[in-house]
Design a protein around this motif. Structure first.
Motif: not given
Length: 264
Positions: A177, A181, A195, A225
């Protein structure tokens, strides 16, 4: 600046710098959970092509590493500590001159009450239904029996299981994450593309447990997410994941005793 804008405000890198980021992502995942995903995919292919149904197969979590207690303890502790170097690596890679890697992904102690509250809420939303989902998929025959260590094996068994839960939470939430991300946002990916991609990765390295855990963890990845894009903080995800795994690891022997037809 709000937490949401903090995450979405990552500046895309120039086109000539994207190749370096892709190589960095490949190396990080190859050293950590990407490697686990590859092994899990191979494992589920192996399991699915055996004559024994998935429901009659087992997968061990935190198994004994030695018949001698002192070496079992050492192997268990070392096996949970060394993977954390990959977590340290991604925090280092995310470090900026005026902003630490911890602060960049919200992995700090600046908002303890809110992080604990958010983590507890996520546990209730994801953890409790997740345990029920595992039981249902066991009954459907698409999930193997996941065996954790018995609680009375050694005096140090429960502390080591808690350490394993914390290690898994740090690995998955900080790398899949916080780090991933951030890097995919820098590569110009959209929110939902990131996500879904991260959720599929999360599900894939649980495939060794069967198809049920793949689906369950992918759903968990979507929820976690989305929360990260809203909150801009990894810490509540780490809290929730740690609680979920402690309940799973420590509570498993009790579940076997109470519902042997499902969990045994």
């Amino acid at each position: 600046m709000s937490e949401t804008r903090t995450w979405s405000g990552e500046t895309p890198v120039a086109r000539d710098g994207r190749a370096r980021l892709w190589w960095e992502i490949a190396i990080v995942l190859g050293l950590s959970l990407g490697q686990s995903a590859v092994y899990s995919i191979v494992t589920i292919v192996d399991r699915s092509t055996q004559s024994t149904p998935l429901s009659d197969q087992t997968a061990q979590v935190n198994p004994s590493q030695s018949s001698r207690e002192v070496f079992d303890f050492l192997y268990q502790v070392l096996g949970n500590l060394f993977p954390l170097f990959a977590v340290a690596l991604v925090i280092y890679l995310l470090w900026q001159p005026q902003r630490s890697g911890f602060r960049r992904i919200g992995f700090d102690l600046t908002r303890p009450a809110r992080d604990l509250g958010g983590g507890a809420l996520l546990f209730l939303v994801i953890g409790v239904p997740g345990i029920l989902f595992y039981a249902v998929t066991r009954l459907l025959g698409i999930t193997v029996a996941v065996q954790a260590s018995p609680l009375d094996a050694h005096w140090w068994t429960v502390p080591v299981l808690i350490l394993a839960a914390l290690r898994a939470a740090l690995q998955e939430e900080v790398i899949v994450v916080g780090y991933l991300f951030t890097r995919l946002r820098q590569l110009g990916w959209g929110k939902w593309t990131i996500i879904i991609a991260a959720a599929l990765l999360r599900g894939s390295y649980h495939l060794y447990q069967g198809f049920g855990p793949f689906v369950g963890n992918a759903i968990m990845g979507v929820v976690f997410g989305w929360c990260y894009t809203r909150w801009g903080r990894v810490m509540p995800l780490v809290v929730a994941h740690t609680i979920i795994d402690i309940v799973s690891f420590v509570g498993y022997p009790l579940a076997v005793a109470w519902w042997p037809s499902i969990f045994a």
